[in-house]
Design a protein around this motif. Structure first.
Motif, PDB file in Angstrom:
ATOM      1  N   ASP A   3       1.037  -1.039  -0.102  1.00 14.32           N
ATOM      2  CA  ASP A   3       0.204  -0.239   0.242  1.00 14.32           C
ATOM      3  C   ASP A   3       0.861   1.176  -0.054  1.00 14.32           C
ATOM      4  O   ASP A   3       0.651   1.907  -0.638  1.00 14.32           O
ATOM      5  N   THR A   4       2.382   1.415   0.471  1.00 14.63           N
ATOM      6  CA  THR A   4       2.402   2.518   0.921  1.00 14.63           C
ATOM      7  C   THR A   4       2.977   3.025  -0.927  1.00 14.63           C
ATOM      8  O   THR A   4       3.575   4.292  -0.920  1.00 14.63           O
ATOM      9  N   SER A   5       3.447   1.934  -1.072  1.00 13.33           N
ATOM     10  CA  SER A   5       4.501   2.141  -2.262  1.00 13.33           C
ATOM     11  C   SER A   5       3.154   1.882  -3.541  1.00 13.33           C
ATOM     12  O   SER A   5       3.696   3.623  -4.446  1.00 13.33           O
ATOM     13  N   MET A   6       1.954   1.915  -3.444  1.00  9.25           N
ATOM     14  CA  MET A   6       1.052   2.375  -4.655  1.00  9.25           C
ATOM     15  C   MET A   6       1.115   3.840  -4.516  1.00  9.25           C
ATOM     16  O   MET A   6       0.720   4.510  -5.141  1.00  9.25           O
ATOM     17  N   LEU A   7       0.915   4.220  -2.728  1.00  5.18           N
ATOM     18  CA  LEU A   7       0.511   5.650  -2.533  1.00  5.18           C
ATOM     19  C   LEU A   7       1.095   6.693  -3.209  1.00  5.18           C
ATOM     20  O   LEU A   7       1.095   7.426  -3.951  1.00  5.18           O
ATOM     21  N   CYS A   8       3.035   5.851  -3.336  1.00  7.23           N
ATOM     22  CA  CYS A   8       3.536   6.879  -3.717  1.00  7.23           C
ATOM     23  C   CYS A   8       2.881   7.278  -5.260  1.00  7.23           C
ATOM     24  O   CYS A   8       3.736   8.737  -5.226  1.00  7.23           O
ATOM     25  N   TRP A   9       3.266   6.093  -5.136  1.00  8.46           N
ATOM     26  CA  TRP A   9       3.880   5.973  -7.367  1.00  8.46           C
ATOM     27  C   TRP A   9       1.827   7.217  -7.185  1.00  8.46           C
ATOM     28  O   TRP A   9       1.866   7.844  -8.164  1.00  8.46           O
ATOM     29  N   LEU A  10       0.663   6.664  -6.509  1.00  9.46           N
ATOM     30  CA  LEU A  10       0.144   7.470  -6.499  1.00  9.46           C
ATOM     31  C   LEU A  10       0.307   9.585  -7.122  1.00  9.46           C
ATOM     32  O   LEU A  10      -0.282  10.197  -7.698  1.00  9.46           O
ATOM     33  N   LYS A  11       0.457   9.061  -5.801  1.00  7.57           N
ATOM     34  CA  LYS A  11       1.224  11.100  -5.564  1.00  7.57           C
ATOM     35  C   LYS A  11       2.410  11.566  -6.241  1.00  7.57           C
ATOM     36  O   LYS A  11       2.133  12.678  -6.887  1.00  7.57           O
ATOM     37  N   GLN A  12       3.249  10.552  -7.083  1.00 13.65           N
ATOM     38  CA  GLN A  12       3.972  10.660  -8.086  1.00 13.65           C
ATOM     39  C   GLN A  12       3.278  11.106  -9.662  1.00 13.65           C
ATOM     40  O   GLN A  12       3.675  11.940 -10.500  1.00 13.65           O
ATOM     41  N   GLN A  13       1.832  10.488  -9.856  1.00  8.30           N
ATOM     42  CA  GLN A  13       1.318  10.659 -10.957  1.00  8.30           C
ATOM     43  C   GLN A  13       0.428  12.381 -10.738  1.00  8.30           C
ATOM     44  O   GLN A  13       0.424  12.946 -11.311  1.00  8.30           O
ATOM     45  N   VAL A  14       0.357  12.210  -9.128  1.00  7.40           N
ATOM     46  CA  VAL A  14      -0.801  13.743  -9.310  1.00  7.40           C
ATOM     47  C   VAL A  14       0.946  15.350  -9.808  1.00  7.40           C
ATOM     48  O   VAL A  14       0.548  16.188 -10.048  1.00  7.40           O
ATOM     49  N   ARG A  15       1.848  15.078  -9.046  1.00  7.59           N
ATOM     50  CA  ARG A  15       2.931  15.281  -9.490  1.00  7.59           C
ATOM     51  C   ARG A  15       3.238  15.899 -10.695  1.00  7.59           C
ATOM     52  O   ARG A  15       2.939  17.020 -11.214  1.00  7.59           O
ATOM     53  N   VAL A  16       2.949  15.150 -11.526  1.00  7.85           N
ATOM     54  CA  VAL A  16       3.120  15.096 -12.937  1.00  7.85           C
ATOM     55  C   VAL A  16       1.619  15.796 -13.922  1.00  7.85           C
ATOM     56  O   VAL A  16       1.974  16.598 -14.808  1.00  7.85           O
ATOM     57  N   LEU A  17       0.450  15.740 -13.016  1.00 18.09           N
ATOM     58  CA  LEU A  17      -0.281  16.243 -13.431  1.00 18.09           C
ATOM     59  C   LEU A  17      -0.603  17.402 -13.037  1.00 18.09           C
ATOM     60  O   LEU A  17      -0.871  18.556 -14.056  1.00 18.09           O
ATOM     61  N   GLU A  18       0.106  18.108 -12.221  1.00 15.83           N
ATOM     62  CA  GLU A  18       0.645  19.362 -12.099  1.00 15.83           C
ATOM     63  C   GLU A  18       0.806  19.782 -12.936  1.00 15.83           C
ATOM     64  O   GLU A  18       1.462  20.748 -12.901  1.00 15.83           O
ATOM     65  N   ALA A  19       2.369  19.085 -12.931  1.00 13.58           N
ATOM     66  CA  ALA A  19       3.627  19.693 -13.932  1.00 13.58           C
ATOM     67  C   ALA A  19       2.309  19.616 -15.641  1.00 13.58           C
ATOM     68  O   ALA A  19       2.704  21.526 -16.698  1.00 13.58           O
ATOM     69  N   TRP A  20       1.984  18.989 -15.889  1.00 16.65           N
ATOM     70  CA  TRP A  20       0.747  18.574 -17.231  1.00 16.65           C
ATOM     71  C   TRP A  20      -0.207  20.435 -17.103  1.00 16.65           C
ATOM     72  O   TRP A  20       0.075  21.340 -17.785  1.00 16.65           O
ATOM     73  N   ARG A  21      -0.595  20.678 -16.120  1.00 11.39           N
ATOM     74  CA  ARG A  21      -1.239  21.485 -15.873  1.00 11.39           C
ATOM     75  C   ARG A  21      -0.354  23.344 -16.110  1.00 11.39           C
ATOM     76  O   ARG A  21      -1.290  24.187 -16.547  1.00 11.39           O
ATOM     77  N   GLU A  22       0.810  22.841 -15.409  1.00 10.94           N
ATOM     78  CA  GLU A  22       1.576  24.324 -15.742  1.00 10.94           C
ATOM     79  C   GLU A  22       1.743  24.948 -16.522  1.00 10.94           C
ATOM     80  O   GLU A  22       1.613  25.966 -17.281  1.00 10.94           O
ATOM     81  N   GLU A  23       1.892  23.264 -17.956  1.00  9.61           N
ATOM     82  CA  GLU A  23       2.323  24.073 -19.254  1.00  9.61           C
ATOM     83  C   GLU A  23       1.287  24.158 -20.057  1.00  9.61           C
ATOM     84  O   GLU A  23       1.567  24.932 -21.043  1.00  9.61           O
ATOM     85  N   LEU A  24       0.052  23.573 -19.687  1.00  9.37           N
ATOM     86  CA  LEU A  24      -1.186  24.164 -20.126  1.00  9.37           C
ATOM     87  C   LEU A  24      -1.499  25.377 -20.276  1.00  9.37           C
ATOM     88  O   LEU A  24      -1.797  26.073 -20.910  1.00  9.37           O
ATOM     89  N   ALA A  25      -1.041  25.757 -19.097  1.00  5.19           N
ATOM     90  CA  ALA A  25      -1.307  27.271 -18.648  1.00  5.19           C
ATOM     91  C   ALA A  25      -0.369  28.033 -19.243  1.00  5.19           C
ATOM     92  O   ALA A  25      -0.720  29.202 -19.127  1.00  5.19           O
TER      93      ALA A  25
END
Length: 59
Positions: A3-25
């Motif tokens: 579970d800890t590894s899975m949550l770490c991976w999911l949180k990394q995906q949030v950071r990717v989405l945040e970077a994508w959002r900044e790029e779109l802006a």
């Protein structure tokens, strides 16, 4: 995968989405449908992470 590894991976995906959002802006033309889909996915993912993370913090 634990579970800890899975949550770490999911949180990394949030950071990717945040970077994508900044790029779109930064683009001169904003693609509203893409931004809307990205924001919906971001909201869903962060909610799920919060929901999944609660039991781990309680343990």
């Amino acid at each position: 995968m634990d579970d800890t590894s899975m949550l770490c991976w999911l949180k990394q995906q949030v950071r990717v989405l945040e970077a994508w959002r900044e790029e779109l802006a930064c683009r001169s033309e904003i693609d509203i449908p893409t931004v809307t889909r990205l924001e919906c996915h971001y909201a869903w993912l962060t909610h799920e992470i919060s929901r999944l993370d609660r039991p781990l913090r309680a343990a």
